[in-house]
Enzyme design. Sequence first.
Site, PDB file in Angstrom:
ATOM      1  CE  LYS A   1      -4.173  -2.151   0.958  1.00  0.00           C
ATOM      2  NZ  LYS A   1      -3.717  -3.503   0.781  1.00  0.00           N
TER       3      LYS A   1
HETATM    4  C1  LIG Z   1      -4.244  -4.588   0.063  1.00  0.00           C
HETATM    5  C2  LIG Z   1      -3.412  -5.822  -0.047  1.00  0.00           C
HETATM    6  C3  LIG Z   1      -3.642  -6.788  -1.069  1.00  0.00           C
HETATM    7  C4  LIG Z   1      -4.784  -6.671  -2.060  1.00  0.00           C
HETATM    8  O1  LIG Z   1      -4.609  -5.649  -3.010  1.00  0.00           O
HETATM    9  P1  LIG Z   1      -5.862  -5.092  -3.847  1.00  0.00           P
HETATM   10  O2  LIG Z   1      -5.346  -3.926  -4.608  1.00  0.00           O
HETATM   11  O3  LIG Z   1      -6.899  -4.703  -2.833  1.00  0.00           O
HETATM   12  O4  LIG Z   1      -6.329  -6.192  -4.739  1.00  0.00           O
HETATM   13  C5  LIG Z   1      -2.799  -7.894  -1.124  1.00  0.00           C
HETATM   14  N1  LIG Z   1      -1.803  -8.071  -0.222  1.00  0.00           N
HETATM   15  C6  LIG Z   1      -1.557  -7.170   0.769  1.00  0.00           C
HETATM   16  C7  LIG Z   1      -0.460  -7.448   1.742  1.00  0.00           C
HETATM   17  C8  LIG Z   1      -2.341  -6.019   0.893  1.00  0.00           C
HETATM   18  O5  LIG Z   1      -2.093  -5.142   1.896  1.00  0.00           O
END
Ligand SMILES: *Cc1c(COP(=O)(O)O)cnc(C)c1O
Length: 498
Positions: free
Chosen positions: A113
């Site tokens: 993120k």
């Molecule tokens: C948010 C997240 C995801 C999923 O990503 P999306 O863009 O919501 O599909 C996968 N792995 C981790 C560790 C995340 O924090």
Amino acid sequence: MRYTSTRDKNVDVSSSWAIAQGISADGGLFVPVEIPKVSLDDIAAMANMSYVERAKRVLSLYLTDFTAEELAYCVEGAYGDNKFSSQDIAPIHELKAGEEILELWRGPTCAFKDMALQMLPRLMTVSVKKAVGTRETVILVATSGDTGKAALEGFKDVEGTKILVFYPDEGVSPMQKLQMTTQEGSNVAVCAIKGNFDDAQTGVKTIFTDKEIGKKLAEHGMAFSSANSINWGRLVPQIVYYFSAYCDMLKQGKISAGDRINFVVPTGNFGNILAVYYAREMGLPVDRLICASNKNRVLTDFFDTGVYDINRSFYTTSSPSMDILISSNLERLLFIASGYSDEFVREMMGDLKQKGKYTMPENVMSAINSVFCAGCCDDEGTKDTIKKTFEDYGYLCDTHTAVGINVYEKYAEKTGDKTPTVIDSTANPFKFSRSVLDAVEPGASEGLDEFSMVGELARVTKTSCPPQLADLRDKPVRFRDVCDRDSMEKAVFRLLGI
Ligand SMILES: *Cc1c(COP(=O)(O)O)cnc(C)c1O
């Protein structure tokens, strides 16, 4: 570049307006009216650039109302200053010939993120200035873990913003809780909610849409905005690392310009995988997009059957950031795949709201299936893959990444596809120490507290915990507030001092 809404094609706004507003008033998501094209020569030229320069190139195609100085402010601020633990920002790591890991967790909070949330606050303050004029932006977040911390770290001390994060008291891991309650910064606040994630989420949504609260904020020169992945400002920075991974493979002589590669994406809200779909439509030579899910396999079933159906059990898994039944960003794919039909999207989203499901027409679904395929694995499979990946390649991965590797290996075996493939790695393994430790050494976590588990995982695997996680042990806790769902509104006013 102009932007419209997936639910109303009469909407016509600039990129700064789309980012400042977050979501369209009709409930739809903002999308560019066309997808800019990039040639193979452009890509070859990008191979010799730094990540920051690559990002400026890609972003300039979408954020056409930003000046070069504004783009530099956003991109350099996000990825400069040694905030990332790799000079490459998002480095690739070879597991074996033809199978690469793209490490998206080198940022300050050790989860992918950061790739977007380090930039969003800057995109947003520039956008607000352009589109709205002066106002203070108040970011409200309900989080089940990773988003809250990444948003806090991104918005901390950013002028013209305040950020408030609500998390379920019983619903986050000890490490995630400490990451949030020790957060530094003069414009941040964190509050626990007595309840689960849905309570926090519902509470935030209610405050967001309450006209009286909005009025009170406006009287103080403030307005709410959202940092979650429906905001175009979170999606567009994610397109960059797909170009960057391709460029790195070119530069390392693993592929030649024009060779196609596959990407595998562990998926929750469908934001990350949608970003690579945009990259592909722009002209990046990508063959298959492989969507990986955990036991919450609503997307796997969607790609297999053409029916999206949330009338099913919800499972709590060892990859919690993918425990999701409504993948909001899928709406953008439906819009593009249906030939930019707002009418079609309205119909599907209406069905989802009324019946909890929708059924895709065959022609649209076959267009989607010519690009995407999908697979899933449960917690047992996740555990086996962590162990096997560590034993076979000496590479320690987290639970979310393991879902991606597991799904890819099943895909490769079933199809015999030998196309070079890049698998997204979305979190550092030390963020999920218990599951990772128990995978490499069954039962080893028993009786250990969070930091003893971290120590044990480091010892057993001869790896080291990133300092920003290890140091949490000695950081003072700044936020101890706990409130009922019904008193969240009061908490907001108190935290904002109005
Ligand atoms: C948010 C997240 C995801 C999923 O990503 P999306 O863009 O919501 O599909 C996968 N792995 C981790 C560790 C995340 O924090």
